[in-house]
Every structure is written in C-alpha cells, then in structure tokens.
Design an enzyme around this catalytic site. Structure first.
Site, short mmCIF file in Angstrom:
data_model
loop_
_atom_site.label_atom_id
_atom_site.label_comp_id
_atom_site.label_asym_id
_atom_site.label_seq_id
_atom_site.Cartn_x
_atom_site.Cartn_y
_atom_site.Cartn_z
N LYS A 109 60.71 64.54 20.58
CA LYS A 109 61.14 64.79 21.96
C LYS A 109 61.16 66.27 22.28
O LYS A 109 60.80 66.68 23.38
CB LYS A 109 62.52 64.17 22.21
N LYS A 192 54.17 53.47 19.87
CA LYS A 192 55.12 52.50 20.45
C LYS A 192 55.09 52.58 21.96
O LYS A 192 54.81 53.64 22.54
CB LYS A 192 56.54 52.76 19.93
N LYS A 195 58.79 55.00 27.52
CA LYS A 195 58.79 55.45 28.92
C LYS A 195 58.01 56.75 29.08
O LYS A 195 57.54 57.06 30.16
CB LYS A 195 60.21 55.61 29.44
#
Ligand code: AQP
Length: 329
Positions: A109, A192, A195
């Site tokens: 992230k 995966k 969002k």
C-alpha cells in the site's frame, strides 16, 4: 469471533463478500460474533469527511443486506468504541519496528501511495487490527488470505503480552476457507480482486449496475485452451470463474466441471453472469432499503456499540491493570 471491513470504497467487491462477509453471515448462527465497520482503519489513507460518513452507513447497510442479523451478532462501527484506539496504543508499544516493517500489506500500500505520502497510521494499522481482535478475546477471525500475516502478528503480540504480564488475551486463529480465500481479478487472475485494481474491468462491485457486472464476467480473461477444468496454476482465469460460480450456486467445482464437459467458456461465462445478476439485484435493493431508513440503522449501531463496549472495556481495564497503570478513582 471478530472481523471487520473498511468503509473506504463505497461498494463491497466480490472478493470482500466471498472471502469474508459470506462467512460472517454463516458464523453468526454458531458463534458469539462481533462484526465492525473499521472506520479508524479507513483514515490511514486520505478520506473526505462527508464521503467517509456516507460510506460508513453504506457499509453497514450492505452488511445487513448480506444477511447479518443484529439479533444474532454484534454489529458496530469501530470509532464508536474508543477502547480500540486505547488498546491500539498499548499494542504499538509492544511491537518491534522491524516486526511492523515486515507487513507485506504496508509495503504494497505504501508503494502504491508513494513512500513520502504514506502515513504512520498506515504503518501501524496492523497493530490497531491486533487490538481490534484481542479486545473481544476472539478465538477465530474470518478473513481472506491477504489478512493471514496480520493474524500471525496478533498471535505473536498476544503471546508476548501474556508472557510478560500474565494470561490476559485469547490467542486467535485465522478462519480462512480454502475455496474462497482469494478471489482473483477478472482481467488479471494472477492478482487478488481489490478495490485498487489496475483496471475497473477486473473488479466486481456488488452495487454496480447488474448489466455492467454481467458484461465484466463475459469479458473475463481465460486462456487459449477450451476445457473447463479447475487448475489454479495452469488455468487461473477459468479456475477463478469456477470458484465464484461454485460458491454462488452451491454446486461443487467437480459437479460444475462435469456439467460443462464438451461445452465452451462462453457457456460458463453466461451462467456465471446470470448467477451474479441473480445475486446482486436483490442485494442492491436490500441495501437501498436500509439506507432509506437511517433511524433503524442508527439504532442498530447504538445497540451494537453498547454491547461491544461492555466487552471491550473489561478487556482494556484488565490490560491496563496488568501493565501497572494507576486506576482512575
Ligand atoms: N480478493 C479477495 N479475496 C478474498 N478475500 C478478500 N478480501 C479482500 N479482498 C479479497 C477480504 O475482505 C475483507 C475486508 O477487507 P478490507 O476491509 O481490507 O476491504 P478492502 O479494503 O475493500 O479490500 P481490498 O480491496 O483488498 O483493499 P486494498 O486494495 O486496499 O488492499 C478482509 O477479510 C479481506 O481479507
């Protein structure tokens, strides 16, 4: 049993539902279950206040639409229970800097955000998650595969605390269903579904227009072979579609393989598109019904927070006492 979901993106995506929320619904029947919308986690990346408020309500409405029953589980919003932040601080003080640095989700992230823009909150978010779980003395945490490392950290910190200050916390285990542990991106089945997918075509948001969802299913990436067979390594796209259809339809993957013998990928995609539309259409309608009744929603959350606080406050008080904090008179 404890689990949480972020209110960041608005709509839940299919990975959130199949990997986690679907299990939450089943487990409320057999466990003392605490489920929360983790708004404190949402602010680890920049949030617009009005959107955060709206998305928090939207997340609660979706959880109810998915089948959570406030009579069978404790449903609440994380920031309504201040003990999360309080135990989070204690856990921060037990966590090694190197240990926190090894969390792969932070690495991913922060790389996406740019190292200069990533906050300390994003860095310590797995530690807040540790507090979330330990506050409720959870035995099990139903999550997707991407959360396994965070549950490991929770176990380590619980054991560390218990070792230093005496038995206080239950050591939790991840509850990860093999079949749906990781739902993959429809356009890039090597990663995966998320969002923050690189293309919206790979991501199925449950609140999207069902026609758009059907279209995404029909343009899912498969392979140049023609046989419908589950093989996660050699045929990741087809295997992902089989997993999704199997979960939505209740037929096993083997049954599906047999029923598609001699048929092409088009048939599988058409059936999956239909199953998706059948699932999302009432889901969207139910979500809207809950959104249209904010008073009921607020009263569910008020009761949930009260029930959660009763448990969380007891654990925090014990923790403070074991650590040697002077009790407030
Ligand atoms: N693709 C997935 N397959 C299976 N489970 C998944 N989960 C998320 N993606 C998949 C599970 O959903 C629960 C809620 O996760 P979250 O609160 O992290 O939700 P999110 O932020 O919407 O998840 P994303 O899309 O994965 O976010 P980013 O892009 O920020 O990383 C968890 O139990 C999770 O395991």
């Amino acid at each position: 049993m404890l689990s949480g979901i972020q209110p960041t993106a608005g709509s839940f995506h299919l990975g959130n539902y199949l990997g986690a929320v679907r299990q939450w619904v089943a487990l409320q029947e057999t466990h003392d279950a605490f489920y929360m919308v983790v708004d404190l986690h949402a602010i680890t990346v920049p949030q617009d206040p009005a959107e955060l408020r709206a998305n928090t309500r939207l997340a609660v409405a979706q959880l109810l639409a998915a089948g959570l029953d406030p009579e069978r589980c404790t449903l609440f919003v994380q920031s309504h229970v201040p003990e999360h932040a309080q135990l989070g601080w204690v856990m921060n003080c037990l966590t090694g800097f190197g240990e926190a640095s090894r969390m792969t989700q932070f690495k991913d992230k922060s790389a996406k955000q740019g190292a200069d823009r990533a906050t300390v909150g994003l860095f310590t978010y797995p530690v807040l998650q540790v507090a979330d779980i330990l506050l409720y003395q959870a035995n099990q945490v139903p999550v997707g595969e991407d959360q396994r490392q965070h549950i490991e950290l929770t176990r380590d910190l619980a054991e560390r605390f218990n070792g230093r200050f005496g038995q206080t916390f239950t050591i939790p285990a991840p509850y990860i269903l093999k079949e749906t542990a990781k739902i993959y991106d429809l356009q890039d089945p090597a990663v995966k579904m998320s969002k923050s997918a690189s293309t919206p075509k790979g991501l199925i948001n449950l609140l999207d227009d069902p026609k758009a969802t059907a279209k995404k299913v029909k343009s899912a990436v498969t392979d140049t072979d023609t046989v419908i067979r589950f093989d996660a390594e050699k045929k990741p796209g087809v295997s992902n579609l089989l997993t999704i259809l199997s979960t939505l339809s209740g037929s096993s993957v083997e049954e599906l393989e047999r029923s598609y013998e001699g048929k092409g990928y088009g048939a599988l995609k058409t059936d999956l598109a239909e199953a998706m539309v059948e699932f999302v259409t009432p889901f969207r309608a139910r979500t809207q019904e809950y959104l249209d009744d904010p008073e009921t929603l607020d009263s569910i959350l008020a009761k949930g927070a009260e029930k959660a606080r009763a448990v969380a406050a007891e654990t925090l008080a014990q923790t403070y006492d074991r650590m040697g904090f002077l009790p407030a008179k």
